[in-house]
Design a protein around this motif. Structure first.
Motif, mmCIF file in Angstrom:
data_model
loop_
_atom_site.group_PDB
_atom_site.id
_atom_site.type_symbol
_atom_site.label_atom_id
_atom_site.label_comp_id
_atom_site.label_asym_id
_atom_site.label_seq_id
_atom_site.Cartn_x
_atom_site.Cartn_y
_atom_site.Cartn_z
ATOM 1 N N LEU A 7 30.969 39.935 44.353
ATOM 2 C CA LEU A 7 32.212 40.327 43.695
ATOM 3 C C LEU A 7 33.126 39.140 43.386
ATOM 4 O O LEU A 7 33.581 38.983 42.249
ATOM 5 N N LYS A 8 33.403 38.316 44.383
ATOM 6 C CA LYS A 8 34.306 37.182 44.150
ATOM 7 C C LYS A 8 33.743 36.174 43.154
ATOM 8 O O LYS A 8 34.466 35.740 42.250
ATOM 9 N N GLU A 59 34.500 34.728 35.666
ATOM 10 C CA GLU A 59 35.226 35.312 34.529
ATOM 11 C C GLU A 59 36.547 34.577 34.286
ATOM 12 O O GLU A 59 36.961 34.391 33.144
ATOM 13 N N ALA A 60 37.187 34.122 35.365
ATOM 14 C CA ALA A 60 38.448 33.396 35.247
ATOM 15 C C ALA A 60 38.235 31.918 34.895
ATOM 16 O O ALA A 60 39.187 31.206 34.638
ATOM 17 N N TYR A 103 46.421 41.933 38.774
ATOM 18 C CA TYR A 103 45.574 42.839 39.551
ATOM 19 C C TYR A 103 44.551 42.128 40.437
ATOM 20 O O TYR A 103 43.766 42.780 41.099
ATOM 21 N N THR A 104 44.536 40.796 40.401
ATOM 22 C CA THR A 104 43.563 40.051 41.195
ATOM 23 C C THR A 104 44.243 38.904 41.932
ATOM 24 O O THR A 104 44.697 37.942 41.308
ATOM 25 N N LEU A 113 41.161 42.822 44.136
ATOM 26 C CA LEU A 113 40.100 42.479 43.189
ATOM 27 C C LEU A 113 40.127 43.536 42.103
ATOM 28 O O LEU A 113 39.740 44.683 42.332
ATOM 29 N N ASP A 114 40.667 43.162 40.953
ATOM 30 C CA ASP A 114 40.825 44.080 39.829
ATOM 31 C C ASP A 114 41.543 45.367 40.243
ATOM 32 O O ASP A 114 41.134 46.469 39.876
ATOM 33 N N ALA A 158 31.738 36.638 40.704
ATOM 34 C CA ALA A 158 31.763 37.232 39.360
ATOM 35 C C ALA A 158 33.166 37.153 38.770
ATOM 36 O O ALA A 158 33.342 36.788 37.600
ATOM 37 N N ARG A 159 34.155 37.466 39.586
ATOM 38 C CA ARG A 159 35.545 37.450 39.100
ATOM 39 C C ARG A 159 36.024 36.020 38.861
ATOM 40 O O ARG A 159 36.723 35.738 37.898
ATOM 41 N N LEU A 172 44.981 35.274 40.079
ATOM 42 C CA LEU A 172 44.282 35.136 38.795
ATOM 43 C C LEU A 172 44.959 35.962 37.712
ATOM 44 O O LEU A 172 44.965 35.571 36.552
ATOM 45 N N ASP A 173 45.492 37.124 38.087
ATOM 46 C CA ASP A 173 46.272 37.960 37.183
ATOM 47 C C ASP A 173 47.016 38.990 38.026
ATOM 48 O O ASP A 173 46.960 38.943 39.251
#
Length: 184
Positions: free
Chosen positions: A120-121, A127-128, A78-79, A31-32, A123-124, A75-76
């Motif tokens: 946390l999840k 954002e995605a 780092y995630t 996660l990030d 929110a991420r 997602l990217d």
């Protein structure tokens, strides 16, 4: 043999780092750039996942697929998340992962994952731009179904115990938390 490489304290980890871990007894997510480690799920958790798969699969459109964990959702760099249940468009699945944003991500809360799954999840994923996120608490039992509205999730449906959450989106579906946890 279990191989968990040593990472320097404070390093932001990447998808490539995650792929070097060969421990299949735990779930490893990023996660990030922060490594999240979860124990293997318990029978109650897996019962909910199985019942949810049985409910979602018949209503899933042909261009999508419903899969249980472990499926990496990249997602990217780092995630990399592993939702308990993920619905994705077939063209976003590779041989190794779902690369991109899922249509729906579902988490079944465990005592060790409550904060991650409820704060946390989502929110991420918001954002995605993941359009739908559901959280199921098997101990209550309860379900909360969220829909992305702008940049945040809003509650679409909620049910506890034997109540029924009636959903129209992303699929027409009625879910009872009691039915998801029942061992019959």
């Amino acid at each position: 043999m279990v191989v968990v490489p040593m990472f320097a304290h404070g390093d932001r980890l990447t998808r490539r780092d995650l792929e070097t871990i060969s421990d299949e007894r735990r779930r490893y997510e990023l996660l990030d750039g922060t490594l999240l480690v979860s124990p293997s799920p318990r029978p109650l958790h897996q019962r909910v996942v199985a019942r949810l798969l049985a409910a979602l699969t018949p209503v899933c459109p042909a261009d999508c697929e419903v899969l249980p964990a472990p499926v990496d959702v990249v997602l990217d760099e780092y995630t990399v998340m592993i939702p308990d249940v993920v619905v994705g468009r077939r063209d976003t699945f590779t041989e190794r992962a779902l690369v991109g944003v899922p249509v729906l991500a579902v988490e079944v809360i465990s005592p060790s994952s409550r904060h991650i799954d409820t704060h946390l999840k989502p929110a991420r994923l918001a954002e995605a731009r993941c359009p739908y996120y559901w959280v199921i608490d098997p101990r209550a039992p309860g379900i909360r179904c969220f829909r992305l509205d702008g940049s945040e999730y809003t509650l679409d449906a909620e049910a506890t115990g034997e109540e029924v959450a009636r959903l129209e989106l992303p699929y027409r579906l009625d879910l009872s938390p009691a039915d998801l946890v029942s061992s019959y």
